[in-house]
Design an enzyme around this catalytic site. Structure first.
Site, PDB file in Angstrom:
ATOM      1  CG  ASP A   1      -1.633  -1.284   1.471  1.00 60.81           C
ATOM      2  OD1 ASP A   1      -1.948  -1.981   0.497  1.00 60.81           O
ATOM      3  OD2 ASP A   1      -1.866  -1.612   2.649  1.00 60.81           O
TER       4      ASP A   1
ATOM      5  N   GLY B   1      -9.970  -8.593   7.566  1.00 58.12           N
ATOM      6  CA  GLY B   1     -11.233  -9.268   7.339  1.00 58.12           C
ATOM      7  C   GLY B   1     -12.404  -8.733   8.138  1.00 58.12           C
TER       8      GLY B   1
ATOM      9  CG  ASN C   1     -13.372  -2.069   6.417  1.00 61.59           C
ATOM     10  OD1 ASN C   1     -13.150  -1.566   7.513  1.00 61.59           O
ATOM     11  ND2 ASN C   1     -12.640  -3.061   5.936  1.00 61.59           N
ATOM     12  CB  ALA C   2     -13.679   3.558   8.462  1.00 61.49           C
ATOM     13  CB  ILE C   3      -9.367   0.483   5.886  1.00 59.75           C
ATOM     14  CG1 ILE C   3      -9.963  -0.416   4.805  1.00 59.75           C
ATOM     15  CG2 ILE C   3      -9.648  -0.070   7.273  1.00 59.75           C
ATOM     16  CD1 ILE C   3      -9.319  -1.807   4.749  1.00 59.75           C
ATOM     17  CG  ASP C   4      -7.754   0.534   1.770  1.00 60.39           C
ATOM     18  OD1 ASP C   4      -6.907   0.355   2.664  1.00 60.39           O
ATOM     19  OD2 ASP C   4      -8.119  -0.367   1.002  1.00 60.39           O
TER      20      ASP C   4
ATOM     21  CD1 TRP D   1     -19.535  -4.903   5.619  1.00 62.78           C
ATOM     22  CD2 TRP D   1     -17.328  -5.103   5.249  1.00 62.78           C
ATOM     23  NE1 TRP D   1     -19.017  -5.764   6.576  1.00 62.78           N
ATOM     24  CE2 TRP D   1     -17.680  -5.909   6.380  1.00 62.78           C
ATOM     25  CE3 TRP D   1     -16.000  -5.081   4.839  1.00 62.78           C
ATOM     26  CZ2 TRP D   1     -16.765  -6.660   7.097  1.00 62.78           C
ATOM     27  CZ3 TRP D   1     -15.077  -5.838   5.547  1.00 62.78           C
ATOM     28  CH2 TRP D   1     -15.452  -6.615   6.645  1.00 62.78           C
TER      29      TRP D   1
ATOM     30  CD  GLU E   1      -8.860  -4.142  -0.640  1.00 58.16           C
ATOM     31  OE1 GLU E   1      -9.495  -4.252   0.422  1.00 58.16           O
ATOM     32  OE2 GLU E   1      -7.884  -4.864  -0.928  1.00 58.16           O
TER      33      GLU E   1
ATOM     34  CG  HIS F   1      -3.443   0.151  -1.499  1.00 53.50           C
ATOM     35  ND1 HIS F   1      -4.371  -0.234  -0.562  1.00 53.50           N
ATOM     36  CD2 HIS F   1      -3.159   1.453  -1.237  1.00 53.50           C
ATOM     37  CE1 HIS F   1      -4.629   0.784   0.240  1.00 53.50           C
ATOM     38  NE2 HIS F   1      -3.910   1.818  -0.152  1.00 53.50           N
TER      39      HIS F   1
END
Length: 313
Positions: A27, A105, A144-147, A166, A201, A271
């Site tokens: 990433d 996950g 999902n609160a990432i990336d 999600w 994502e 990514h």
């Protein structure tokens, strides 16, 4: 608009991108200050790499000595020190790095923000200041609160796009003072796939010649040579979408024009981040090196644009 204070005088298309040195990275994002290049990537405390020429890289420590204390409120089960998916943007004399704290996950996740006025550790002003919590998700949420990825629109309004699996990729308007969600800001959906699991994502949005381009990763990372990651893109006249691929398919319905699906050596590229210098641009991402047992490896290559304004490598 660029997000670094060193790229403007560099023609990426004239450089050789034969990378050497310490290239382990997951990433990655890139920045340049003065004559030095910097890469930030997933790892303990957010890992830092430096280079004097953009090609030869060495490890240079980390931002955080341990997990930020605030994150334990939102992701209490996380024990290892890895902080995920940093994103860097230079704006009005400050570097903004958004980062993710999560467990693999699960969507019990949180995005934080850390700032600095310089990337050079020898500069007396060098100090990472954690601005703390930005946004989170829990098991009861459908996202999902990432990336995270920061983009300023053409009116100068900051937005944060983020998401993983999600219900797909989200976009939220930020307050230009706090650089956190604006009061009453609506959480917008801007891309999703039609099947489950929703394997999308790592969004990254840039603006070029009247369009906002949304790059995302499809399918599965983190499986070494079994990874199926690939980079796709769509575009929109407005930051909030709708985004369409080259064939006119909406990115809310699984659309995405393929940029890179890898090759026999470089498996599962994804990514990604995109950087401009004048009329030239770079694609930065990781891929899994089949010659090194699937080691996640930093990849930097020129990103070109065709006559219709679509990017390709």
């Amino acid at each position: 608009m660029n997000n670094s204070k060193g790229f403007d005088n560099v023609n990426f298309y004239e450089m050789k991108w034969d990378l050497k040195g310490d290239l382990w990275a997951h990433d990655p994002v890139i920045a340049k200050e003065g004559s030095n290049w910097y890469v930030f990537h997933t790892g303990n405390g957010i890992q830092i790499k430096t280079s004097e020429d953009g090609a030869n890289w060495k490890q240079a420590g980390q931002i955080f000595p341990s997990l930020p204390e605030w994150s334990k409120q939102y992701v209490p089960e996380k024990e290892e020190e890895s902080i995920w998916a940093p994103d860097i943007y230079f704006h009005n004399g400050t570097y903004y790095i958004y980062y993710s704290v999560s467990t693999f996950g699960k969507n019990t996740s949180a995005i934080g923000l850390v700032t600095n006025t310089t990337l050079n550790p020898e500069n007396p002003d060098y100090k990472w200041v954690d601005q703390g919590y930005v946004i989170h998700s829990s098991e009861s949420d459908n996202y999902n609160a990432i990336d995270a990825n920061l983009i300023f629109d053409q009116e100068g309004v900051p937005w944060l796009n983020f998401g993983s699996f999600w219900s797909g990729i989200k976009l939220i308007q930020l307050d230009p003072v706090t650089m956190k969600p604006a009061e009453g800001a609506e959480l917008l959906s801007i891309s999703s796939r039609t099947e489950q699991p929703n394997t999308i994502e790592a969004p990254f949005i840039v603006h070029r010649n009247g369009y906002y381009y949304q790059f995302v990763s499809f399918d599965f990372c983190c499986r070494g040579i079994e990874s199926t990651y690939k980079i796709v893109v769509g575009r929109s006249k407005t930051i909030t979408g709708p985004y369409f691929d080259r064939d006119g398919v909406s990115m809310m319905e699984g659309g995405g024009t393929l940029i890179d699906a890898g090759d026999d050596r470089w498996i599962g590229p994804g990514h990604c981040a995109v950087y401009f210098s004048g009329d030239s641009s770079l694609l930065v991402n990781h891929a899994y090196d089949s010659l090194k047992k699937g080691k996640p490896t930093l990849r930097i290559k020129p990103l070109h644009w065709d006559q219709e304004g679509w990017p390709h490598i």
